[in-house]
Design a protein around this motif. Sequence first.
Motif, PDB file in Angstrom:
ATOM      1  N   UNK A 258       0.839  -1.204   0.000  1.00  0.00           N
ATOM      2  CA  UNK A 258       0.000   0.000   0.000  1.00  0.00           C
ATOM      3  C   UNK A 258       0.871   1.251   0.000  1.00  0.00           C
ATOM      4  N   UNK A 259       1.921   1.249   0.802  1.00  0.00           N
ATOM      5  CA  UNK A 259       2.804   2.414   0.885  1.00  0.00           C
ATOM      6  C   UNK A 259       3.516   2.670  -0.430  1.00  0.00           C
ATOM      7  N   UNK A 260       3.823   1.611  -1.175  1.00  0.00           N
ATOM      8  CA  UNK A 260       4.523   1.752  -2.456  1.00  0.00           C
ATOM      9  C   UNK A 260       3.579   2.140  -3.592  1.00  0.00           C
ATOM     10  N   UNK A 261       2.287   2.179  -3.321  1.00  0.00           N
ATOM     11  CA  UNK A 261       1.327   2.585  -4.343  1.00  0.00           C
ATOM     12  C   UNK A 261       0.866   1.455  -5.240  1.00  0.00           C
ATOM     13  N   UNK A 262       1.020   0.203  -4.812  1.00  0.00           N
ATOM     14  CA  UNK A 262       0.606  -0.930  -5.622  1.00  0.00           C
ATOM     15  C   UNK A 262      -0.871  -1.255  -5.470  1.00  0.00           C
ATOM     16  N   UNK A 263      -1.545  -0.586  -4.527  1.00  0.00           N
ATOM     17  CA  UNK A 263      -2.945  -0.885  -4.239  1.00  0.00           C
ATOM     18  C   UNK A 263      -3.784   0.376  -4.448  1.00  0.00           C
TER      19      UNK A 263
ATOM     20  N   UNK B 150     -18.074  -3.188   1.460  1.00  0.00           N
ATOM     21  CA  UNK B 150     -18.618  -3.996   0.362  1.00  0.00           C
ATOM     22  C   UNK B 150     -18.933  -3.107  -0.842  1.00  0.00           C
ATOM     23  N   UNK B 151     -18.766  -3.639  -2.016  1.00  0.00           N
ATOM     24  CA  UNK B 151     -18.930  -3.004  -3.335  1.00  0.00           C
ATOM     25  C   UNK B 151     -17.725  -2.174  -3.753  1.00  0.00           C
ATOM     26  N   UNK B 152     -16.671  -2.045  -2.929  1.00  0.00           N
ATOM     27  CA  UNK B 152     -15.463  -1.344  -3.358  1.00  0.00           C
ATOM     28  C   UNK B 152     -14.734  -2.171  -4.409  1.00  0.00           C
ATOM     29  N   UNK B 153     -14.080  -1.474  -5.341  1.00  0.00           N
ATOM     30  CA  UNK B 153     -13.269  -2.117  -6.372  1.00  0.00           C
ATOM     31  C   UNK B 153     -11.801  -1.901  -6.010  1.00  0.00           C
ATOM     32  N   UNK B 154     -11.063  -2.997  -5.864  1.00  0.00           N
ATOM     33  CA  UNK B 154      -9.653  -2.929  -5.481  1.00  0.00           C
ATOM     34  C   UNK B 154      -8.806  -3.401  -6.659  1.00  0.00           C
ATOM     35  N   UNK B 155      -7.744  -2.667  -6.936  1.00  0.00           N
ATOM     36  CA  UNK B 155      -6.761  -3.058  -7.938  1.00  0.00           C
ATOM     37  C   UNK B 155      -5.415  -3.146  -7.237  1.00  0.00           C
ATOM     38  N   UNK B 156      -4.738  -4.279  -7.403  1.00  0.00           N
ATOM     39  CA  UNK B 156      -3.430  -4.409  -6.780  1.00  0.00           C
ATOM     40  C   UNK B 156      -2.462  -5.076  -7.733  1.00  0.00           C
ATOM     41  N   UNK B 157      -1.206  -4.624  -7.649  1.00  0.00           N
ATOM     42  CA  UNK B 157      -0.148  -5.176  -8.499  1.00  0.00           C
ATOM     43  C   UNK B 157       0.729  -6.061  -7.635  1.00  0.00           C
ATOM     44  N   UNK B 158       0.827  -7.336  -8.038  1.00  0.00           N
ATOM     45  CA  UNK B 158       1.642  -8.295  -7.297  1.00  0.00           C
ATOM     46  C   UNK B 158       2.238  -9.284  -8.287  1.00  0.00           C
ATOM     47  N   UNK B 159       3.543  -9.473  -8.226  1.00  0.00           N
ATOM     48  CA  UNK B 159       4.248 -10.410  -9.104  1.00  0.00           C
ATOM     49  C   UNK B 159       3.960 -10.132 -10.585  1.00  0.00           C
ATOM     50  N   UNK B 160       4.008  -8.884 -10.977  1.00  0.00           N
ATOM     51  CA  UNK B 160       3.807  -8.422 -12.346  1.00  0.00           C
ATOM     52  C   UNK B 160       2.419  -8.737 -12.886  1.00  0.00           C
TER      53      UNK B 160
END
Length: 130
Positions: free
Chosen positions: A23-28, A43-53
Motif C-alpha cells: 500500500x505504501x509503495x502505491x501498488x494498491x 462492500x462493493x469497493x473495487x480494489x486493484x493491486x499489483x503483485x508479481x507483475x
Amino acid sequence: MRIDKYLWCVRYYKTRNIATEACKKGHVTVNGQAAKPSREVFPTDKITLRKDQIVYQLSVLDIPQNRVGAKLVDIYRRDTTPEEAFEHIEMLRLAKSHYRANGTGRPTKKDLRDINDFLDYEDDEDEVNE
C-alpha cells in the motif's frame, strides 16, 4: 476494515506487513485512488493491486472477521482479473526457460565460443556492407 488487513485476510499477501508495504509503495488502489494502509474498505469497493507483475482486479463482497481459509475466500471477494494477465506471465516464464533450462548454470566454454563466433560473424557482415 483496513485495506492492508483485508488483503491479508483474503490471502493476497502472506503477512500484514507485506500488505502494508504494498500500500505504501502505491501498488494498491481502491475505486481508482491510491490507498494508504489505513484506508477503510466496504462492500462493493473495487480494489486493484499489483503483485508479481500481475494487476489483480477484485470486488469486495463482504468483510471477514479475521483471516479466512483458502476455500472460503470467494465468499468475501470476486476476482475480475482478465485471463490475459496470467497468459502474459506464462509467456514470460516460457521465454526465460527457452534458451537454457533451469539449473544448468553458467554458459560453458563451448557456449561462449559459439556466442563470440556469432557476434563476430555479425560484425564481419556490417563491415562488408559499408
